[in-house]
Write a protein that holds these residues in place. Sequence first.
Motif, mmCIF file in Angstrom:
data_model
loop_
_atom_site.group_PDB
_atom_site.id
_atom_site.type_symbol
_atom_site.label_atom_id
_atom_site.label_comp_id
_atom_site.label_asym_id
_atom_site.label_seq_id
_atom_site.Cartn_x
_atom_site.Cartn_y
_atom_site.Cartn_z
ATOM 1 N N HIS A 578 0.830 -1.204 0.000
ATOM 2 C CA HIS A 578 0.000 0.000 0.000
ATOM 3 C C HIS A 578 0.869 1.262 0.000
ATOM 4 C CE1 HIS A 578 -4.150 -1.289 0.083
ATOM 5 N NE2 HIS A 578 -3.824 -2.278 0.898
ATOM 6 N N ARG A 579 1.986 1.208 0.687
ATOM 7 C CA ARG A 579 2.862 2.380 0.663
ATOM 8 C C ARG A 579 3.443 2.590 -0.726
ATOM 9 N NH1 ARG A 579 8.098 3.663 0.973
ATOM 10 N NH2 ARG A 579 8.510 5.794 1.662
ATOM 11 N N ALA A 582 0.830 4.176 -2.765
ATOM 12 C CA ALA A 582 0.734 5.600 -2.417
ATOM 13 C C ALA A 582 1.855 6.388 -3.075
ATOM 14 C CB ALA A 582 0.773 5.773 -0.904
ATOM 15 N N HIS A 585 1.102 6.724 -6.886
ATOM 16 C CA HIS A 585 0.035 7.681 -7.170
ATOM 17 C C HIS A 585 0.486 9.122 -6.858
ATOM 18 C CE1 HIS A 585 -3.091 5.017 -8.515
ATOM 19 N NE2 HIS A 585 -2.890 4.209 -7.484
ATOM 20 N N THR A 586 1.423 9.264 -5.930
ATOM 21 C CA THR A 586 1.991 10.587 -5.677
ATOM 22 C C THR A 586 2.764 11.067 -6.899
ATOM 23 O OG1 THR A 586 2.179 10.123 -3.306
ATOM 24 C CG2 THR A 586 3.494 11.935 -4.150
ATOM 25 N N ALA A 594 -3.505 8.549 -3.538
ATOM 26 C CA ALA A 594 -2.251 8.303 -2.809
ATOM 27 C C ALA A 594 -2.489 8.347 -1.305
ATOM 28 C CB ALA A 594 -1.205 9.340 -3.210
ATOM 29 N N GLU A 595 -3.276 9.339 -0.846
ATOM 30 C CA GLU A 595 -3.540 9.447 0.585
ATOM 31 C C GLU A 595 -4.323 8.245 1.086
ATOM 32 O OE1 GLU A 595 -5.035 12.794 3.779
ATOM 33 O OE2 GLU A 595 -5.967 12.766 1.799
ATOM 34 N N ARG A 596 -5.278 7.758 0.287
ATOM 35 C CA ARG A 596 -6.068 6.598 0.709
ATOM 36 C C ARG A 596 -5.180 5.370 0.921
ATOM 37 N NH1 ARG A 596 -9.477 6.534 -3.220
ATOM 38 N NH2 ARG A 596 -8.754 4.690 -4.387
ATOM 39 N N HIS A 597 -4.259 5.132 -0.012
ATOM 40 C CA HIS A 597 -3.352 3.980 0.133
ATOM 41 C C HIS A 597 -2.391 4.186 1.305
ATOM 42 C CE1 HIS A 597 -4.478 1.450 -3.212
ATOM 43 N NE2 HIS A 597 -4.456 2.473 -4.050
ATOM 44 N N ALA A 598 -1.925 5.409 1.497
ATOM 45 C CA ALA A 598 -0.994 5.669 2.601
ATOM 46 C C ALA A 598 -1.680 5.448 3.943
ATOM 47 C CB ALA A 598 -0.450 7.095 2.507
ATOM 48 N N THR A 617 5.774 5.983 6.241
ATOM 49 C CA THR A 617 4.447 6.349 5.741
ATOM 50 C C THR A 617 4.059 7.755 6.175
ATOM 51 O OG1 THR A 617 3.880 4.003 5.879
ATOM 52 C CG2 THR A 617 2.069 5.544 5.553
#
Length: 781
Positions: A578-579, A582, A585-586, A594-598, A617
């Motif tokens: 997930h990081r 993120a 997507h960043t 990106a924030e959702r995955h982070a 993270t």
Amino acid sequence: MGGSAPRRDRRPPVETTSFVDRRAELAEGRELLARARLVTLTGPGGVGKTRLAGRITARVARAFPDGVHVVHLSGLHDPALVPVAAADALGLHDHSAQPPLDALVAQVRERRLLLVVDNCEHLLGACTDLAAALLRGTTGVRVLATSRHRLGLTEEHLLEVRPLPVPDPDGDPSGAGPGPALALFADRAAAVVPGFRLTPANRPAVARLCRRLDGLPLAIELAAVRMRVLSVEQLLERLDDRYRLLSAGSPAVLPRHRTLRAAVDWSHDLCTGPEQLVWARLSVLAGGFDLETAEAVCADGERIRSYDVMEAVAGLVDKSVLCREPGPDGVRYRLLDTLRHYGLEHLRELPGDEPATRRRQRDWMQRRAAACEKAWFGPGQREIVARLHADQDNLRAALAFGLDEPTTPDDALAALRLAGTLWFYWHACGAPREGRYWLDRALDAAPEPTPERARALWVAGLLAGCPEDLTRGRRRAEEARTLARRLGDEAEAAHAEYVLGVILLFSDDLPAALAHFRAGVARGRVPGQHLSLAGLDRVELACALGFLGEADQAIAVSEETRRLCERHGEEWVLSYVHRMLALAHTVKKDHRRAERHAREALRLKLAVHDVTGIGLTLDLLAQIAGRDGAHDRAAVLLGGADRVWADVDRDRWGSAALGATRRGTETRCREALGTAAYERSYEEGAALGLTGIVGYALDEQRREPHGPGQRPTAERGHPGVRLTRRETQVAELVAEGLANQQIADRLVIARRTAEGHVERILSKLGFSNRSQIASWITARR
């Protein structure tokens, strides 16, 4: 680039029996800690030093913003591991090449905390060095030690813990209360004889018994257990017989250590033969243990079988020889230090029994470690981490058996095998320094070209997580690859290849790391390769792709790895997946995704208490917030991230890529907010602590971008809700990161009561997890 750490048990030792009145000592201890930086509680064995230390710390905890941390030394026997154990208790995960004590001092230099060092007498020199280094290298760290002997530093203030006062047996029973010694006896007797209480008729005999026991709490408790079968008068008569035997007819008063010896001897004589033998064999177990471990260590298939062990353990619990306490996967047991040393004396009187028992203990730890390694890539990771951490002292004892005094040529090889099997514990559970310590010793002791050596070499290379050690780590991994290929072991060769790729990433050679991991992933998983390491091959490939701007490829690799983890119910590798999503997507400037995955990565990392991963993270979430215009929030997250990284490595492993990302976010936020506003927000985040900053980062309320000087709104729960005084106390302890059992110990309430308070707080505030409570408390402050 993973590495996690379980929640450490940093609470004061569990109280297994009643705490008697020590008001004078409590007051003196608090007063000494208020003006002295080193206080040592001294006194004979069984007098209650550890219990008193726990009570003192509960009363002074609020004076230490960075917490009270306990180093349990009763199960530790290697002086070299004392600073490692202290760092573990403090939640520090040092990756540097500095000596352990220097690294520890550097990490706590700016903190205000109390370190409790319990049971120093058998490691006196190492404990003295630890205290001296902390006193001279910091200004805000205080030390509370318990020891039968003083540490001998000029800064040391002593508090002698004396036996309990006993009233005159022939005094007026209608005067003052019974006093702590008699009250303790009555409480313990009532536990085995319901309805027992002190009366004018039995009080003189109880007083004579407690006086005969010199007021030693442990001796009184051992005697009181015999009330199940004897009257007070019979207890006194039989104890006098035991004293006469010990003193060989001498009318002289026995010294206190002989008083305790008499009480323990007496308890031992009242045990059955199997109970005595199990007591002796259990003495090789350092720290706590479960019934399965007791059976594996004590049962030899001849004199003692597994069902004999279970009955003997039950009998020893009844006789207060064994303490029963909660564990991560059920009931655990513990021998008090005094009783463990006594059992070890008897074990050494049995020809050949000590090495045989220690070998059974070592082999059982190997079987348990191998089972945990096999199950690691699956749904039980949190339980595995908790179980191995609970067994930490026994793992150390098993490793030391083959290295300190090996009795057969295979003992050193067995230690090497165990150290290598625990690769995932050393790496994933935040114990790289201790792992390197055992691996280096075992590699020196077993230089033969074996599969065990090949594994130990790449594990040692994997734990070389700092710039100063990377060259040595690369050599270790290359030697492992060469040896594994020579032995025809494809799996260990693949593991060594993974380590070499990680070292390329740590060295910021991104193109070479990308080519390396591309080749490894294209090759596919070889037979015997651990699924965690196969999954991490893909994680590191995605990491290199993300840092080099190849976002779409990084997402494709990560999604494939996510499906692999989800099929197996795995969480640790998944958190890094997930990081990586993120990060990718960043790069694509899709900040919402990106924030959702982070956040999902952060939730998973908090679940397994992955401190390094939490720091990584938080850095990424700060970067996302800064690029999305939420500069104030980004500054808070940077402050919290830096505080978390201070427990691991302030320089973020010396990685240029990680350092550049962090510096870029700070520059952007300073320019948008101005230096004063940035530093206010940064300090707010730094003050939150790990639990608080994670709660802040996981706040689900959507925020609009903030302009300079604007503050994000913290989640405050339902308006108008008021907590009771006790609920507020519990909420503040939750915010400190304490678990329910730790809260119960701190407030001297039952665990179920603590659990009930937490549930009511969650219900009242409309929250779903403890992190939200921590965030709410922080906002109120």
